[in-house]
Design a protein around this motif. Sequence first.
Motif, PDB file in Angstrom:
ATOM      1  N   THR A  98       6.990  -4.949   4.244  1.00  0.00           N
ATOM      2  CA  THR A  98       5.819  -4.262   3.711  1.00  0.00           C
ATOM      3  C   THR A  98       5.042  -3.604   4.833  1.00  0.00           C
ATOM      4  O   THR A  98       5.319  -3.806   6.011  1.00  0.00           O
ATOM      5  CB  THR A  98       4.912  -5.259   2.983  1.00  0.00           C
ATOM      6  OG1 THR A  98       4.378  -6.178   3.952  1.00  0.00           O
ATOM      7  CG2 THR A  98       5.685  -6.039   1.939  1.00  0.00           C
ATOM      8  N   HIS A 153       2.159  -4.229   5.927  1.00  0.00           N
ATOM      9  CA  HIS A 153       1.466  -5.154   6.814  1.00  0.00           C
ATOM     10  C   HIS A 153       2.438  -6.013   7.618  1.00  0.00           C
ATOM     11  O   HIS A 153       2.028  -6.674   8.564  1.00  0.00           O
ATOM     12  CB  HIS A 153       0.536  -6.051   5.998  1.00  0.00           C
ATOM     13  CG  HIS A 153      -0.547  -5.284   5.291  1.00  0.00           C
ATOM     14  ND1 HIS A 153      -1.494  -4.549   5.968  1.00  0.00           N
ATOM     15  CD2 HIS A 153      -0.815  -5.116   3.975  1.00  0.00           C
ATOM     16  CE1 HIS A 153      -2.310  -3.972   5.086  1.00  0.00           C
ATOM     17  NE2 HIS A 153      -1.911  -4.296   3.881  1.00  0.00           N
ATOM     18  N   ALA A 184       2.812  -5.451  11.609  1.00  0.00           N
ATOM     19  CA  ALA A 184       1.826  -6.158  12.427  1.00  0.00           C
ATOM     20  C   ALA A 184       2.133  -7.647  12.487  1.00  0.00           C
ATOM     21  O   ALA A 184       1.973  -8.283  13.548  1.00  0.00           O
ATOM     22  CB  ALA A 184       0.425  -5.928  11.874  1.00  0.00           C
ATOM     23  N   GLU A 185       2.574  -8.225  11.382  1.00  0.00           N
ATOM     24  CA  GLU A 185       2.889  -9.654  11.355  1.00  0.00           C
ATOM     25  C   GLU A 185       4.081  -9.976  12.248  1.00  0.00           C
ATOM     26  O   GLU A 185       4.086 -10.987  12.963  1.00  0.00           O
ATOM     27  CB  GLU A 185       3.170 -10.083   9.919  1.00  0.00           C
ATOM     28  CG  GLU A 185       1.935 -10.019   9.017  1.00  0.00           C
ATOM     29  CD  GLU A 185       2.278 -10.197   7.540  1.00  0.00           C
ATOM     30  OE1 GLU A 185       3.487 -10.341   7.245  1.00  0.00           O
ATOM     31  OE2 GLU A 185       1.360 -10.176   6.717  1.00  0.00           O
ATOM     32  N   ASP A 190       5.742   3.279  10.664  1.00  0.00           N
ATOM     33  CA  ASP A 190       4.570   2.809  11.402  1.00  0.00           C
ATOM     34  C   ASP A 190       4.597   3.292  12.849  1.00  0.00           C
ATOM     35  O   ASP A 190       3.567   3.683  13.404  1.00  0.00           O
ATOM     36  CB  ASP A 190       4.500   1.276  11.367  1.00  0.00           C
ATOM     37  CG  ASP A 190       4.091   0.744  10.003  1.00  0.00           C
ATOM     38  OD1 ASP A 190       3.455   1.493   9.236  1.00  0.00           O
ATOM     39  OD2 ASP A 190       4.412  -0.420   9.704  1.00  0.00           O
ATOM     40  N   LEU A 210      -2.734  -0.946  14.071  1.00  0.00           N
ATOM     41  CA  LEU A 210      -2.479  -1.439  12.717  1.00  0.00           C
ATOM     42  C   LEU A 210      -3.623  -2.298  12.219  1.00  0.00           C
ATOM     43  O   LEU A 210      -3.953  -2.283  11.026  1.00  0.00           O
ATOM     44  CB  LEU A 210      -1.166  -2.227  12.685  1.00  0.00           C
ATOM     45  CG  LEU A 210       0.127  -1.396  12.809  1.00  0.00           C
ATOM     46  CD1 LEU A 210       1.332  -2.298  13.013  1.00  0.00           C
ATOM     47  CD2 LEU A 210       0.329  -0.509  11.587  1.00  0.00           C
ATOM     48  N   ALA A 211      -4.271  -3.029  13.133  1.00  0.00           N
ATOM     49  CA  ALA A 211      -5.423  -3.837  12.729  1.00  0.00           C
ATOM     50  C   ALA A 211      -6.567  -2.948  12.281  1.00  0.00           C
ATOM     51  O   ALA A 211      -7.248  -3.230  11.264  1.00  0.00           O
ATOM     52  CB  ALA A 211      -5.860  -4.727  13.894  1.00  0.00           C
ATOM     53  N   GLN A 261      -6.239   0.060  11.063  1.00  0.00           N
ATOM     54  CA  GLN A 261      -5.830   0.666   9.788  1.00  0.00           C
ATOM     55  C   GLN A 261      -6.056  -0.305   8.632  1.00  0.00           C
ATOM     56  O   GLN A 261      -6.559   0.075   7.579  1.00  0.00           O
ATOM     57  CB  GLN A 261      -4.351   1.059   9.855  1.00  0.00           C
ATOM     58  CG  GLN A 261      -3.815   1.616   8.539  1.00  0.00           C
ATOM     59  CD  GLN A 261      -2.352   2.019   8.650  1.00  0.00           C
ATOM     60  OE1 GLN A 261      -1.992   2.906   9.411  1.00  0.00           O
ATOM     61  NE2 GLN A 261      -1.494   1.339   7.911  1.00  0.00           N
ATOM     62  N   THR A 262      -5.694  -1.565   8.840  1.00  0.00           N
ATOM     63  CA  THR A 262      -5.882  -2.577   7.802  1.00  0.00           C
ATOM     64  C   THR A 262      -7.358  -2.767   7.479  1.00  0.00           C
ATOM     65  O   THR A 262      -7.754  -2.879   6.304  1.00  0.00           O
ATOM     66  CB  THR A 262      -5.253  -3.922   8.250  1.00  0.00           C
ATOM     67  OG1 THR A 262      -3.860  -3.722   8.476  1.00  0.00           O
ATOM     68  CG2 THR A 262      -5.452  -4.978   7.179  1.00  0.00           C
ATOM     69  N   GLU A 279      -8.645   0.019   5.364  1.00  0.00           N
ATOM     70  CA  GLU A 279      -8.165  -0.033   3.989  1.00  0.00           C
ATOM     71  C   GLU A 279      -8.963  -1.026   3.162  1.00  0.00           C
ATOM     72  O   GLU A 279      -9.037  -0.976   1.963  1.00  0.00           O
ATOM     73  CB  GLU A 279      -6.676  -0.412   3.958  1.00  0.00           C
ATOM     74  CG  GLU A 279      -5.782   0.671   4.570  1.00  0.00           C
ATOM     75  CD  GLU A 279      -4.348   0.214   4.712  1.00  0.00           C
ATOM     76  OE1 GLU A 279      -4.084  -0.989   4.479  1.00  0.00           O
ATOM     77  OE2 GLU A 279      -3.483   1.043   5.043  1.00  0.00           O
TER      78      GLU A 279
END
Length: 410
Positions: free
Chosen positions: A3, A5, A8-9, A33, A403-404, A406-407, A410
Amino acid sequence: MITAHSTAELIAARKPGFSLPRDLYCSQQAYQDDLEQIWYREWLFALPSCEIPSTGNLVTLNVGQYPVIVVRGADGRIRAFHNVCRHRGQRLCPKTNGTGPKLVCPYHQWTYDLDGKLLYARDMGEGFDPAKFGLKPVHCVDLGGMVFICLAQIPPAINELAQNLMTYLTPSGLADSKVAFSSTIIEKGNWKLVMENNRECYHCGGSHPSLCRTYSEDPEMTVMEGPHSASDIILEHWDRCDAARLPSRFVSAPDLQWRMARVPLMDHQESFTMSGKAAVARRMGTIPWNDAGSLMFYHFPTSWNHLLPDHAILFRILPISPTETEVTTKWLVHKDAEEGKDYDLAKLTEVWLATNDEDRQVVEENQAGILSPAYEPGPYSPRQEMGVLHLIDWYCGVMSSRLALQTAAE
């Protein structure tokens, strides 16, 4: 399928000192990404400025989904634009290079000046304002003969790189050179694997017999921590260069996104040739000796380069898919050097043509192994693969922070 996210994980779960999890090398989501967080936001090496020396000369390239055109204007300035007509979206130039007094769309002949202004659009009716339909610009800078572009609306700062690169490149005379030969190959591997492979010589002895005639596989010859921290051989070489006012000592970005240093070849050899002697009789720039070694410059995510007294070799990578990367190599010589008189093209290119193909095979086998569900990240050698660690740490740092953000947005 991971996914949005999960990228990043996966980065957060990566074990320090180990290679990346499988999906970061082969999933479509991680590739997208990478494009959005790195390739569409960073400065990218596009081409040597000598490739477009005259008014109207142009080169095209694709950065992910973005076709870009780079052109030299009548004022001598190099500019970049999205290679998309403002009428109905046709690519202005489908070829990789060309020359023309104007940029003309082949579909309906909308015509643009070399500075991007719309000059002609037939039968568009009253009230049509050409000023509103110029080509969309892409940020573009020429740093000592190397042209960089950035797709971001607001590009990252480039002042520190610009100052250092122009200082270090000046003795190589890139502005007074020409492209003697160009090669583009497709490697069936993720762009990070292509760059990882370049950042270490752990594999060189087993893979690159031609290159290892002149380039040492000893990591002490490329591992440096500062302008006064390197092997005794390199420090001695830097002292010699200092005396000749030849910029050579290690300099880098704080996060090691880029670095440059002049490194001697083995046994005072002169160039990347099978004989170890200079490949080009007419030396480039103002470097005072044939055995001045290679100015090595890399810049994540897109380029590594070797600048020698007799010629320069510039490398550019561009991602094509999760498991495909375009690698372009250009050999530069003095603009007045004559093939057949000052250099033999086969001797000039044979070492790196062979090395590129050997690297292609290594990267493709690396990717094939990672595609297996049996793959799991393995440890890097802290002595042999420090350059790879720098790359992966840079990549994980940039991706994690962006990415953090971006999250959070959102």
